[in-house]
Design a protein around this motif. Structure first.
Motif, PDB file in Angstrom:
ATOM      1  N   ILE A   1     -34.465  19.613 -33.531  1.00  0.00           N
ATOM      2  CA  ILE A   1     -34.799  20.037 -34.946  1.00  0.00           C
ATOM      3  C   ILE A   1     -33.206  20.083 -35.584  1.00  0.00           C
ATOM      4  CG2 ILE A   1     -35.265  21.522 -36.820  1.00  0.00           C
ATOM      5  CD1 ILE A   1     -37.514  22.567 -35.021  1.00  0.00           C
ATOM      6  N   SER A   2     -32.146  20.818 -35.013  1.00  0.00           N
ATOM      7  CA  SER A   2     -30.832  20.850 -35.473  1.00  0.00           C
ATOM      8  C   SER A   2     -30.163  19.581 -35.397  1.00  0.00           C
ATOM      9  CB  SER A   2     -30.068  21.842 -34.926  1.00  0.00           C
ATOM     10  OG  SER A   2     -29.889  21.728 -33.478  1.00  0.00           O
ATOM     11  N   GLU A   3     -30.469  18.738 -34.360  1.00  0.00           N
ATOM     12  CA  GLU A   3     -29.691  17.426 -34.328  1.00  0.00           C
ATOM     13  C   GLU A   3     -30.159  16.399 -35.344  1.00  0.00           C
ATOM     14  OE1 GLU A   3     -28.654  17.244 -29.344  1.00  0.00           O
ATOM     15  OE2 GLU A   3     -30.680  16.597 -30.159  1.00  0.00           O
ATOM     16  N   GLN A   4     -31.804  16.369 -35.658  1.00  0.00           N
ATOM     17  CA  GLN A   4     -32.203  15.639 -36.792  1.00  0.00           C
ATOM     18  C   GLN A   4     -31.796  15.793 -38.161  1.00  0.00           C
ATOM     19  OE1 GLN A   4     -36.589  14.614 -36.423  1.00  0.00           O
ATOM     20  NE2 GLN A   4     -36.532  16.135 -34.544  1.00  0.00           N
ATOM     21  N   LYS A   5     -31.293  17.126 -38.056  1.00  0.00           N
ATOM     22  CA  LYS A   5     -31.189  17.776 -39.572  1.00  0.00           C
ATOM     23  C   LYS A   5     -29.742  17.168 -39.763  1.00  0.00           C
ATOM     24  CE  LYS A   5     -33.740  21.741 -40.421  1.00  0.00           C
ATOM     25  NZ  LYS A   5     -33.446  23.436 -40.541  1.00  0.00           N
ATOM     26  N   ARG A   6     -28.720  16.977 -38.680  1.00  0.00           N
ATOM     27  CA  ARG A   6     -27.370  16.767 -38.898  1.00  0.00           C
ATOM     28  C   ARG A   6     -27.364  14.797 -39.196  1.00  0.00           C
ATOM     29  NH1 ARG A   6     -24.424  18.917 -33.629  1.00  0.00           N
ATOM     30  NH2 ARG A   6     -22.910  17.550 -34.291  1.00  0.00           N
TER      31      ARG A   6
ATOM     32  N   LEU B   1     -42.449  13.464 -38.003  1.00  0.00           N
ATOM     33  CA  LEU B   1     -43.153  14.464 -38.280  1.00  0.00           C
ATOM     34  C   LEU B   1     -44.656  13.731 -38.114  1.00  0.00           C
ATOM     35  CD1 LEU B   1     -41.597  15.038 -41.847  1.00  0.00           C
ATOM     36  CD2 LEU B   1     -41.674  16.787 -39.824  1.00  0.00           C
ATOM     37  N   LEU B   2     -44.693  12.592 -37.887  1.00  0.00           N
ATOM     38  CA  LEU B   2     -46.172  12.001 -37.374  1.00  0.00           C
ATOM     39  C   LEU B   2     -46.235  11.913 -35.764  1.00  0.00           C
ATOM     40  CD1 LEU B   2     -48.593  10.875 -38.825  1.00  0.00           C
ATOM     41  CD2 LEU B   2     -47.539   8.409 -38.147  1.00  0.00           C
TER      42      LEU B   2
ATOM     43  N   HIS C   1     -40.761  14.385 -31.865  1.00  0.00           N
ATOM     44  CA  HIS C   1     -42.020  14.910 -32.502  1.00  0.00           C
ATOM     45  C   HIS C   1     -42.845  15.889 -31.404  1.00  0.00           C
ATOM     46  CE1 HIS C   1     -45.653  15.520 -34.689  1.00  0.00           C
ATOM     47  NE2 HIS C   1     -46.508  15.184 -33.637  1.00  0.00           N
ATOM     48  N   ALA C   2     -42.912  15.277 -30.258  1.00  0.00           N
ATOM     49  CA  ALA C   2     -43.748  15.851 -29.210  1.00  0.00           C
ATOM     50  C   ALA C   2     -43.039  17.363 -28.563  1.00  0.00           C
ATOM     51  CB  ALA C   2     -43.938  15.209 -27.883  1.00  0.00           C
ATOM     52  N   THR C   3     -41.729  17.144 -28.506  1.00  0.00           N
ATOM     53  CA  THR C   3     -40.926  18.277 -28.236  1.00  0.00           C
ATOM     54  C   THR C   3     -40.903  19.460 -28.947  1.00  0.00           C
ATOM     55  OG1 THR C   3     -39.416  16.723 -26.664  1.00  0.00           O
ATOM     56  CG2 THR C   3     -38.457  18.836 -27.404  1.00  0.00           C
ATOM     57  N   MET C   4     -40.644  19.036 -30.482  1.00  0.00           N
ATOM     58  CA  MET C   4     -40.660  19.971 -31.587  1.00  0.00           C
ATOM     59  C   MET C   4     -41.910  20.573 -31.542  1.00  0.00           C
ATOM     60  SD  MET C   4     -39.786  18.931 -35.376  1.00  0.00           S
ATOM     61  CE  MET C   4     -40.810  17.824 -35.627  1.00  0.00           C
ATOM     62  N   LEU C   5     -43.116  20.154 -31.502  1.00  0.00           N
ATOM     63  CA  LEU C   5     -44.306  20.871 -31.443  1.00  0.00           C
ATOM     64  C   LEU C   5     -44.302  21.835 -30.160  1.00  0.00           C
ATOM     65  CD1 LEU C   5     -47.016  18.184 -32.676  1.00  0.00           C
ATOM     66  CD2 LEU C   5     -45.844  20.023 -33.875  1.00  0.00           C
ATOM     67  N   TYR C   6     -44.023  21.267 -29.228  1.00  0.00           N
ATOM     68  CA  TYR C   6     -44.176  21.997 -27.967  1.00  0.00           C
ATOM     69  C   TYR C   6     -43.392  23.158 -28.082  1.00  0.00           C
ATOM     70  CZ  TYR C   6     -44.293  23.249 -22.808  1.00  0.00           C
ATOM     71  OH  TYR C   6     -44.595  24.017 -21.746  1.00  0.00           O
TER      72      TYR C   6
ATOM     73  N   LYS D   1     -42.415  24.999 -30.730  1.00  0.00           N
ATOM     74  CA  LYS D   1     -42.982  25.809 -31.588  1.00  0.00           C
ATOM     75  C   LYS D   1     -44.367  26.436 -31.181  1.00  0.00           C
ATOM     76  CE  LYS D   1     -39.722  25.211 -34.813  1.00  0.00           C
ATOM     77  NZ  LYS D   1     -38.876  26.540 -35.105  1.00  0.00           N
ATOM     78  N   GLY D   2     -44.685  25.953 -30.083  1.00  0.00           N
ATOM     79  CA  GLY D   2     -45.985  26.677 -29.551  1.00  0.00           C
ATOM     80  C   GLY D   2     -47.367  25.817 -29.312  1.00  0.00           C
ATOM     81  N   ALA D   3     -47.301  24.513 -29.999  1.00  0.00           N
ATOM     82  CA  ALA D   3     -48.400  23.797 -29.819  1.00  0.00           C
ATOM     83  C   ALA D   3     -48.784  23.457 -28.151  1.00  0.00           C
ATOM     84  CB  ALA D   3     -48.313  22.537 -30.601  1.00  0.00           C
ATOM     85  N   THR D   4     -50.073  23.438 -28.148  1.00  0.00           N
ATOM     86  CA  THR D   4     -50.556  23.091 -26.761  1.00  0.00           C
ATOM     87  C   THR D   4     -50.434  21.579 -26.375  1.00  0.00           C
ATOM     88  OG1 THR D   4     -52.927  22.522 -27.377  1.00  0.00           O
ATOM     89  CG2 THR D   4     -52.220  24.894 -27.141  1.00  0.00           C
ATOM     90  N   PRO D   5     -49.848  21.500 -25.018  1.00  0.00           N
ATOM     91  CA  PRO D   5     -49.778  19.990 -24.689  1.00  0.00           C
ATOM     92  C   PRO D   5     -51.242  19.229 -24.983  1.00  0.00           C
ATOM     93  CG  PRO D   5     -49.228  21.543 -22.929  1.00  0.00           C
ATOM     94  CD  PRO D   5     -49.908  22.493 -23.995  1.00  0.00           C
ATOM     95  N   GLU D   6     -52.435  19.853 -24.954  1.00  0.00           N
ATOM     96  CA  GLU D   6     -53.572  18.895 -25.208  1.00  0.00           C
ATOM     97  C   GLU D   6     -53.678  18.349 -26.700  1.00  0.00           C
ATOM     98  OE1 GLU D   6     -54.250  21.317 -21.554  1.00  0.00           O
ATOM     99  OE2 GLU D   6     -53.550  21.956 -23.626  1.00  0.00           O
ATOM    100  N   ALA D   7     -53.042  19.587 -27.664  1.00  0.00           N
ATOM    101  CA  ALA D   7     -53.301  19.057 -28.925  1.00  0.00           C
ATOM    102  C   ALA D   7     -52.057  18.108 -29.393  1.00  0.00           C
ATOM    103  CB  ALA D   7     -52.595  20.376 -29.951  1.00  0.00           C
TER     104      ALA D   7
END
Length: 405
Positions: A190-195, A228-229, A347-352, A354-360
């Motif tokens: 996330i921080s790298e993307q912001k930069r 984000l998608l 996107h996948a790494t960011m969600l993981y 933040k606590g999202a399940t691998p299935e989601a």
């Protein structure tokens, strides 16, 4: 005669009525004229090894003598079979898939095209594979499967009996430390993307060449939307305004851009797999804001969302080239990580993280299961390593209050 093949085994059965020859030997053989397997039978006095060898030799001689008297029909050639197969594929697959077929099968064109199909062997296939050394293992597997499917079709047509590529395998080579690092590095935190986005915005305002200035902001917003998608490039590039539900803040991903169609007259095609179809996929308020920005700034036909100033749809090569301008922003990252597809892994790494399940996450990425998601998209971030260290600090395994002296 060219094209005749004999089965490996002579089958021996008990004859019901014959007393002088109480056994019957049956040998299978491939008829090169009718392109089918047939069998020839001979009576036998015994079923021991010597009797079997004699019966087989006699049957083979008998079959070969028979075909000497028959005017041979032209056996199907490699060139004819390739042309027929590719003409058939044109009617049932997309342009992208057909292009992959052509790439994989072009190696067979180096051989004499009048070469009989029945004479193609493993050696020919291995020679084709020697030209794949620059390809990665996944690509080599894909190419080999295409060649196998071609010969399977030839078997269905009755042109050949055995698949010369069936037993060939791709030998996995051990990845080097650089190759492992290159794979694991292909994402942005996330921080790298912001930069990166901050550098892109500065580039828009100050240093972007005039002829590209109108498109650089579009590239930036496209990449932010993708992060984000989590969609594939072709899915997002083929997204239309009709695919957006503003009341639910969702999008429908049911088709994807055909990258072989014209950028000014784009066409969409079917999804890669049934699991790739995602209905009511949630988008954030920021993504809605990006969609509305494109709608307000698109002066041309308002069907596709992510178009350039001239109305043409996005091109992945242009986006990758644009990204290469910002390698200096993150000098610790490999230049190979600056590609559009890296934002899907981001996107996948960011969600993981933040606590999202691998299935989601797998559902959002359009994967059938979590295996691909884990293997190729979820990366280990510095934040995850810090969290694991924090958890470890809270674990004690000591059996007593203090260490014995």
């Amino acid at each position: 005669m060219e094209g005749i093949k004999f089965s490996d085994e002579l089958k021996v059965t008990k004859h019901r009525t014959a007393k002088a020859r109480p056994y019957q030997g049956r040998l299978g053989y491939f008829d090169p004229i009718d392109y089918v397997w047939k069998s020839a039978v001979i009576g036998m006095k015994s079923k021991n090894r010597e009797a079997k060898n004699l019966a087989r030799a006699e049957l083979e001689k008998k079959i070969l003598e028979k075909y000497k008297q028959v005017k041979s029909k032209k056996v199907g050639t490699l060139g004819e079979a390739l042309d027929e197969y590719l003409e058939h594929r044109k009617t049932i697959v997309s342009k992208a898939t057909l292009f992959q077929d052509l790439t994989a099968l072009k190696g067979l064109r180096v051989f004499r095209q009048s070469l009989s199909l029945v004479n193609v062997n493993e050696g020919h296939i291995k020679r084709v594979m020697e030209g794949w050394t620059a390809c990665n293992e996944m690509t080599q597997l894909a190419y080999l499967n295409i060649i196998k499917n071609f010969f399977r079709k030839c078997i269905e047509k009755g042109y050949i009996v055995d698949n010369p590529a069936e037993k060939i395998k791709i030998i996995s080579k051990k990845s080097t430390s650089y190759e492992i690092h290159k794979k694991e590095d292909k994402y942005f935190t996330i921080s790298e993307q912001k930069r990166i986005y901050a550098a892109m915005e500065k580039y828009d305002n100050k240093t972007a060449p005039k002829k590209f200035k109108g498109n650089t902001i579009r590239y930036r917003l496209f990449l932010e939307f993708q992060a984000l998608l989590g969609g594939r490039f072709s899915e997002q590039a083929g997204m239309k305004y009709d695919d957006v539900d503003y009341e639910k803040n969702t999008v429908y991903i049911t088709t994807q851009l055909d990258r072989f169609s014209s950028v000014f007259k784009p066409e969409n095609k079917e999804m890669k797999t049934p699991e790739s179809i995602r209905i009511d996929m949630h988008i954030s308020p920021r993504q809605v804001e990006i969609i509305k920005w494109f709608y307000e700034h698109n002066e041309h036909d308002k069907e596709y969302i992510f178009v350039k100033c001239d109305g043409s749809v996005m091109n992945v090569a242009n986006l990758d080239k644009f990204l290469k301008n910002f390698t200096s922003v993150l000098p610790h990252k490999l230049p190979s990580s600056f590609v559009t597809h890296a934002f899907r892994a981001s996107h996948a790494t960011m969600l993981y993280e933040k606590g999202a399940t691998p299935e989601a996450i797998a559902r959002r990425l359009g994967h059938k299961g979590t295996r691909t998601t884990y293997a190729h998209y979820i990366k280990t971030t510095p934040q995850m390593m810090k969290e694991s260290a924090r958890i470890l600090d809270g674990i004690s395994l000591k059996p007593s209050k203090g260490l014995s002296k």
